[in-house]
Design an enzyme around this catalytic site. Structure first.
Site, PDB file in Angstrom:
ATOM      1  N   GLN A 223       0.949  -1.092  -0.129  1.00 15.28           N
ATOM      2  CA  GLN A 223      -0.053  -0.063  -0.086  1.00 15.28           C
ATOM      3  C   GLN A 223       0.920   1.313   0.041  1.00 15.28           C
ATOM      4  O   GLN A 223       0.380   2.386  -0.056  1.00 15.28           O
ATOM      5  CB  GLN A 223      -0.913  -0.112   1.047  1.00 15.28           C
ATOM      6  CG  GLN A 223      -1.721  -1.027   1.282  1.00 15.28           C
ATOM      7  CD  GLN A 223      -2.759  -1.268   2.576  1.00 15.28           C
ATOM      8  OE1 GLN A 223      -3.004  -2.270   2.999  1.00 15.28           O
ATOM      9  NE2 GLN A 223      -3.184   0.068   3.076  1.00 15.28           N
ATOM     10  N   ARG A 370      -8.429  -1.219   8.442  1.00 14.65           N
ATOM     11  CA  ARG A 370      -9.349  -0.485   8.114  1.00 14.65           C
ATOM     12  C   ARG A 370      -9.683   0.593   9.046  1.00 14.65           C
ATOM     13  O   ARG A 370     -10.869   0.789   9.717  1.00 14.65           O
ATOM     14  CB  ARG A 370     -10.695  -0.937   7.811  1.00 14.65           C
ATOM     15  CG  ARG A 370     -11.318  -0.024   6.644  1.00 14.65           C
ATOM     16  CD  ARG A 370     -12.499  -0.921   5.802  1.00 14.65           C
ATOM     17  NE  ARG A 370     -13.138   0.036   4.793  1.00 14.65           N
ATOM     18  CZ  ARG A 370     -13.837  -0.298   3.772  1.00 14.65           C
ATOM     19  NH1 ARG A 370     -14.383  -1.707   3.791  1.00 14.65           N
ATOM     20  NH2 ARG A 370     -14.129   0.315   3.093  1.00 14.65           N
ATOM     21  N   CYS A 371      -8.743   1.104   9.525  1.00 12.32           N
ATOM     22  CA  CYS A 371      -8.293   2.241  10.743  1.00 12.32           C
ATOM     23  C   CYS A 371      -7.397   2.948  10.995  1.00 12.32           C
ATOM     24  O   CYS A 371      -6.069   2.448  10.642  1.00 12.32           O
ATOM     25  CB  CYS A 371      -8.714   0.927  11.901  1.00 12.32           C
ATOM     26  SG  CYS A 371      -7.864   1.585  13.549  1.00 12.32           S
ATOM     27  N   GLU A 741     -12.712   4.401   5.898  1.00 11.02           N
ATOM     28  CA  GLU A 741     -12.747   3.676   6.893  1.00 11.02           C
ATOM     29  C   GLU A 741     -13.912   3.672   8.150  1.00 11.02           C
ATOM     30  O   GLU A 741     -14.046   3.098   8.920  1.00 11.02           O
ATOM     31  CB  GLU A 741     -11.273   3.578   7.930  1.00 11.02           C
ATOM     32  CG  GLU A 741     -10.139   3.335   7.084  1.00 11.02           C
ATOM     33  CD  GLU A 741      -8.961   4.042   7.654  1.00 11.02           C
ATOM     34  OE1 GLU A 741      -8.983   5.244   7.728  1.00 11.02           O
ATOM     35  OE2 GLU A 741      -7.941   3.518   7.929  1.00 11.02           O
TER      36      GLU A 741
HETATM   37  N1  MCN Z   1     -14.058   9.603  -1.635  1.00 14.99           N
HETATM   38  C1  MCN Z   1     -15.009  10.244  -2.369  1.00 14.99           C
HETATM   39  N2  MCN Z   1     -15.386  11.338  -1.490  1.00 14.99           N
HETATM   40  C2  MCN Z   1     -14.933  11.833  -0.349  1.00 14.99           C
HETATM   41  C3  MCN Z   1     -13.981  10.756   0.381  1.00 14.99           C
HETATM   42  C4  MCN Z   1     -13.560   9.533  -0.437  1.00 14.99           C
HETATM   43  O1  MCN Z   1     -15.414  10.345  -3.581  1.00 14.99           O
HETATM   44  N3  MCN Z   1     -15.220  12.613   0.298  1.00 14.99           N
HETATM   45  C5  MCN Z   1     -13.562   8.274  -2.685  1.00 14.99           C
HETATM   46  C6  MCN Z   1     -12.127   8.605  -2.710  1.00 14.99           C
HETATM   47  O2  MCN Z   1     -11.897   9.347  -3.861  1.00 14.99           O
HETATM   48  C7  MCN Z   1     -11.343   7.142  -2.795  1.00 14.99           C
HETATM   49  C8  MCN Z   1     -12.397   6.442  -1.924  1.00 14.99           C
HETATM   50  O3  MCN Z   1     -13.481   7.232  -1.824  1.00 14.99           O
HETATM   51  O4  MCN Z   1     -11.812   6.615  -4.175  1.00 14.99           O
HETATM   52  C9  MCN Z   1     -11.635   6.217  -0.605  1.00 14.99           C
HETATM   53  O5  MCN Z   1     -11.068   7.358  -0.323  1.00 14.99           O
HETATM   54  P1  MCN Z   1     -10.439   7.822   1.252  1.00 14.99           P
HETATM   55  O6  MCN Z   1     -11.365   7.945   2.063  1.00 14.99           O
HETATM   56  O7  MCN Z   1      -9.585   8.907   0.875  1.00 14.99           O
HETATM   57  O8  MCN Z   1      -9.652   6.508   1.462  1.00 14.99           O
HETATM   58  P2  MCN Z   1      -8.231   6.098   0.628  1.00 14.99           P
HETATM   59  O9  MCN Z   1      -8.443   5.945  -0.563  1.00 14.99           O
HETATM   60  O10 MCN Z   1      -6.979   6.359   1.508  1.00 14.99           O
HETATM   61  O11 MCN Z   1      -8.425   4.409   1.098  1.00 14.99           O
HETATM   62  C10 MCN Z   1      -8.066   3.950   2.115  1.00 14.99           C
HETATM   63  C11 MCN Z   1      -8.992   3.286   3.057  1.00 14.99           C
HETATM   64  C12 MCN Z   1      -8.364   2.370   3.954  1.00 14.99           C
HETATM   65  S1  MCN Z   1      -7.271   2.978   4.975  1.00 14.99           S
HETATM   66  C13 MCN Z   1      -8.639   1.072   4.320  1.00 14.99           C
HETATM   67  S2  MCN Z   1      -8.052   0.237   5.171  1.00 14.99           S
HETATM   68  C14 MCN Z   1      -9.531   0.209   3.039  1.00 14.99           C
HETATM   69  C15 MCN Z   1     -10.598   1.454   2.423  1.00 14.99           C
HETATM   70  O12 MCN Z   1      -9.917   2.587   2.424  1.00 14.99           O
HETATM   71  N4  MCN Z   1      -9.208  -0.605   2.419  1.00 14.99           N
HETATM   72  C16 MCN Z   1     -10.037  -0.948   1.143  1.00 14.99           C
HETATM   73  N5  MCN Z   1     -11.219   0.916   1.529  1.00 14.99           N
HETATM   74  C17 MCN Z   1     -11.036  -0.161   0.891  1.00 14.99           C
HETATM   75  N6  MCN Z   1     -11.775  -0.544  -0.297  1.00 14.99           N
HETATM   76  C18 MCN Z   1     -11.487  -1.631  -1.076  1.00 14.99           C
HETATM   77  N7  MCN Z   1     -12.199  -2.050  -1.973  1.00 14.99           N
HETATM   78  N8  MCN Z   1     -10.395  -2.194  -0.730  1.00 14.99           N
HETATM   79  C19 MCN Z   1      -9.449  -1.971   0.197  1.00 14.99           C
HETATM   80  O13 MCN Z   1      -8.489  -2.652   0.549  1.00 14.99           O
HETATM   81 CU1  CUM Z   2      -5.550   1.246   8.540  1.00 17.42          CU
HETATM   82  S1  CUM Z   2      -5.871  -0.079   7.583  1.00 17.42           S
HETATM   83 MO1  CUM Z   2      -5.851   1.112   6.190  1.00 17.42          MO
HETATM   84  O1  CUM Z   2      -5.476   2.368   7.056  1.00 17.42           O
HETATM   85  O2  CUM Z   2      -4.823   0.743   5.250  1.00 17.42           O
END
Ligand code: MCN
Ligand code: CUM
Length: 796
Positions: A223, A370-371, A741
């Site tokens: 990641q 996921r945290c 998360e």
């Molecule tokens: N998004 C959006 N509008 C927002 C916030 C987010 O449209 N206001 C969209 C983003 O553009 C992105 C998605 O939602 O496409 C998730 O965005 P974000 O909250 O920024 O999270 P990350 O992309 O950093 O993803 C990490 C988070 C984590 S830490 C874990 S653990 C997890 C999760 O995402 N692992 C996943 N969701 C997952 N979903 C899938 N399918 N697979 C994983 O491994």
């Molecule tokens: Cu913390 S589980 Mo996600 O933060 O990759």
């Protein structure tokens, strides 16, 4: 009249654009690590320890070497000659790559074999004879600090016991004073069990060292490719520019693919020694027993309350079981992650938290699943405490929360542990959820049902969580500051390629980042290709976890688009033959203020950047932005679930679940909903069925997918999602907060609170997750709390 392009039509922010990556995924055309086949590639398998704690008296690999097709057998002793038997962890500890002196958990890596195919390698692993001398085993923090406890990490100097750290935060004296003035003190103790991210794709790597160029290329499931590049440079002492980490498609990460695992290191060394590509793909049980577990934390809390329901103070203690090595991936300055983000949604004047981390004979754990670094534990405990406190006061669950919420006019709000929350409308979210679940009616129905012996329950979970580390002032990993980046190249024809330092694992970045470009520049999203995960091409970034991509990399995408727009404006002025000050912008187009019909599109500016630039202007339309966020983003969520518990069996069913998430501006509403549904499903699984623990000998119980259950569409309840509350993030360039998360973080407490509510009146205060039927039945039948702390009996 405006000639701006229609943002939704071009797939900008707010469009529920279909995920572009799914074009290849649903056709079976993804490119995962295991899909990659290189010429001359060999295969690696790992021999794991069957025992949780034992001295290694000898390892005999001779029979393995004799098997035709075997190229290399690696042991800790051989690794030691290259100073690679141990590696540094992301939390300033050390971790065995291959065991030399002792094994310290069941499933620990003892040796590996590299052969022509994985089957030969597996057979050869079985031909290795290891002579173990069993040692006493520790599977929980109480055993870890017992007087006669064996010292697990006797490999370390200055480690006389099993304590990794003692840490505290908050105001101890102030908290004591507030407790002294309380009308009532509400207490709760519980164990948040280990849980496992269980991505469908296991971890793996293909290391390819080329002696001729001295370049090491590693395709791997990570990641955070750039952190891995730095780690490999440090551990293997290779020059960083000669290392290329490529993270291809990832079949789910969920935090499992943040840490550095021994398998990666072994495949790299094997490739260097053999000068051939070496592929390692972990098997399912290997993933379950040896890779980053989450949680496994014992929490004790007290809440000081005034008669009228006001929370005066909170006191907490956490005992975290980290397993044999302290290898959490988290901002270095916080020993127990962001556990102290707890009670941020409530106006709590003062609080104090103490935490102790200990070693045990279990796989290194405590990683985030996921945290954002222990916020799952924080919010779970907070919401369990809030429910018990309201009950102790005899107050209504919803009303108790509402009266203690931070009010809309109190932002930015300083939490009792020093975080600064950014914005929110907590009361409004709760109202929407209560209405959706038909709260008052349900309470009546519940009372009626009780009279007829039916047990209904309602659980509420309300929380705000910190998503998006950094800022760099406060957040770093091993000294590397937490920020992120985006690089945008607009080609001559107005098409573009965008790269970021984040790495999608299923979240849909290829879709959503293009939407941000469309929002900022008016270039249709389908004209922007998004690429992540190759350290040779992507700008430096800290990767994807802690839902940091939108708050940090997503912000960088907006900022780099704005840099491009600023240059395009100069090009527009040149093309329109007016000064820059006379130019106005509307989506997709610059025009002359005094003559709005005279304009040029962003695409016309793009071609001019390569064919008709003003004198003295650097050609091209490309830029990079590094974004260091001023603060974390603080989304808010309300999850309410109603359940029915069968008193005969302890089985519980979800009647209805509603979710109100406020993550600020939604880039892609459909993807956001997908993230919420996925998170709620994981929350349901953790609270209902996922059981993985240890017996007194340190055997991992539940280490297969017959016992550790992943919910299918059949078991998964339906969810009603609400998106009407939108509080833009005040410091994010497009007002978005993280969402990835939230549901997994806030969800578990809603389920558990609902079952505990159904049990109200029985005197039961807590049943530990997972709320398996036998546990619920035991609580109901014997009117007692049920702990899930290991060790369990081996036949459980
Ligand atoms: N998004 C959006 N509008 C927002 C916030 C987010 O449209 N206001 C969209 C983003 O553009 C992105 C998605 O939602 O496409 C998730 O965005 P974000 O909250 O920024 O999270 P990350 O992309 O950093 O993803 C990490 C988070 C984590 S830490 C874990 S653990 C997890 C999760 O995402 N692992 C996943 N969701 C997952 N979903 C899938 N399918 N697979 C994983 O491994
Ligand atoms: Cu913390 S589980 Mo996600 O933060 O990759």
């Amino acid at each position: 009249m405006s000639q701006a392009v229609d943002e939704i039509k071009i797939g900008g922010v707010g469009a529920s654009r279909k995920r572009v990556e799914d074009n290849r995924f649903i056709r079976g055309k993804g490119n995962y690590t295991d899909d990659i086949v290189l010429p001359g590639m060999l295969h690696m398998e790992i021999l794991r320890s069957p025992l949780a704690h034992a001295r290694i008296k000898s390892i005999d690999t001779s029979r393995a070497w004799d098997i035709p097709g075997v190229h290399l057998v690696l042991t800790g002793e051989m690794m030691a000659t290259r100073n690679l038997a141990w590696m540094p962890t992301l939390s300033y500890d050390t971790q065995a790559v291959l065991a030399t002196d002792k094994v310290r958990f069941q499933g620990q890596e003892v040796a590996c074999v590299i052969a022509d195919d994985p089957y030969i390698a597996k057979d050869a692993c079985e031909a290795i004879v290891v002579d173990y001398e069993p040692l006493p085993v520790i599977v929980n923090p109480m055993q870890a600090v017992a007087e006669d406890a064996p010292v697990i990490r006797d490999d370390k100097e200055n480690q006389p016991d099993n304590v990794i750290y003692n840490w505290e935060v908050g105001d101890r004296d102030g908290t004591d004073r507030a407790f002294a003035s309380a009308d009532l003190v509400s207490k709760l103790e519980l164990h948040y069990p280990r849980s496992h991210p269980s991505p469908i794709e296991c971890c793996g790597s293909i290391a390819d060292f080329n002696r001729a160029t001295s370049k090491l290329t590693v395709y791997m499931t990570t990641q955070a490719p750039h952190i891995i590049r730095a780690a490999v440079a440090m551990v293997a002492e290779l020059p960083e520019h000669m290392i290329r980490i490529v993270s291809p498609d990832i079949g789910g990460g969920f935090g499992n693919k943040v840490p550095v695992y021994p398998g990666y290191v072994c495949s790299i060394l094997a490739s260097i020694l053999l000068e051939r590509p070496v592929k390692w793909i972990e098997d399912k049980s290997g993933n379950l027993i040896s890779t980053g577990f989450a949680r496994d934390i014992y929490l004790k809390g007290e809440m000081a309350l005034r008669k009228d329901g006001k929370i005066l103070a909170v006191r907490m203690h956490a005992d975290a079981d980290h397993g044999a090595f302290f290898s959490d991936a988290q901002p270095s300055k916080f020993k127990i992650g962001l556990l102290h983000s707890t009670f941020a949604a409530y106006d709590v004047p003062v609080a104090h938290l103490t935490a102790r981390g200990t070693y045990s004979n279990k796989a290194p754990g405590g990683v985030a699943y996921r945290c954002s670094f222990r916020v799952t534990e924080a919010m779970f405990f907070q919401e369990r405490m809030v429910q018990e406190a309201a009950s102790d006061l005899g107050m209504d669950q919803a009303q108790f929360r509402a009266m203690n919420f931070v009010r809309d006019d109190q932002f930015p709000h300083r939490t009792p542990f020093g975080f600064l929350t950014d914005s929110g409308q907590y009361g409004k979210c709760l109202d929407v959820a209560l209405k959706a679940i038909d709260y008052d009616n349900f309470r009546q129905e519940q009372a009626e049902a009780r009279k007829r012996g039916r047990l209904l329950g309602l659980g509420i979970s309300t929380m705000t969580e910190p998503l998006g580390a950094g800022n760099s002032r406060e957040y770093d990993i091993l000294g590397i500051k937490m920020f992120d980046s985006a690089d945008l190249k607009v080609h001559m024809t107005g098409k573009a390629i965008l790269r970021t330092g984040a790495k999608t694992q299923g979240q849909g970045h290829e879709t959503t980042w293009a939407q941000i470009v469309a929002h900022e520049l008016g270039i249709p999203a389908e004209d922007v290709v998004v690429e992540e995960g190759d350290t040779d091409t992507a700008p430096f970034g800290m990767g994807t976890y802690a839902s940091r991509s939108t708050p940090v990399a997503g912000a960088a995408v907006a900022m780099v688009s704005r840099k491009i727009r600023a240059k395009a404006r100069k090009l527009a002025a040149h093309l329109l033959e007016v000064s820059e000050e006379d130019i106005e912008w509307e989506l997709g187009r610059f025009y002359v203020r005094s003559a709005p019909d005279r304009g040029v599109t962003i695409q016309e500016c793009a071609i001019a950047a390569y064919s008709n630039m003003p004198d003295g202007m650097e050609p091209g339309l490309e830029n990079t932005a590094y974004y260091d966020p001023p603060n974390l983003t603080w989304p808010f969520a309300v999850y309410i679930v109603t359940v029915e518990v069968d008193p005969q069996t302890g089985v519980w069913d979800v009647l209805k679940m509603v979710a109100v998430d406020d993550c600020g501006v939604r880039i892609n509403p459909m993807i956001v909903e997908g993230q919420i549904m996925g998170g709620l499903t994981e929350a349901y699984a953790m609270s209902n069925m996922q059981f993985i623990t240890f017996d007194a000998e340190g055997n991992c119980v539940g280490a297969n997918y017959m016992d550790y259950l992943l919910p299918t569409a059949w078991e998964t309840p339906g969810y009603e999602l609400h998106s009407e509350v939108v509080t833009p993030c005040p410091h994010h360039p497009i007002g978005a907060k993280g969402i990835g998360e939230c549901a997994a973080v806030g969800g578990p407490a809603a389920f558990v609170n609902a079952v505990m509510d159904a049990l109200s009146g029985t005197g039961v205060r807590n049943v530990d997750m997972p709320l398996l039927p036998d546990r619920v039945w035991e609580a109901l039948t014997y009117h007692r709390d049920v702990s899930g702390a290991p060790p369990v009996r081996s036949d459980d």
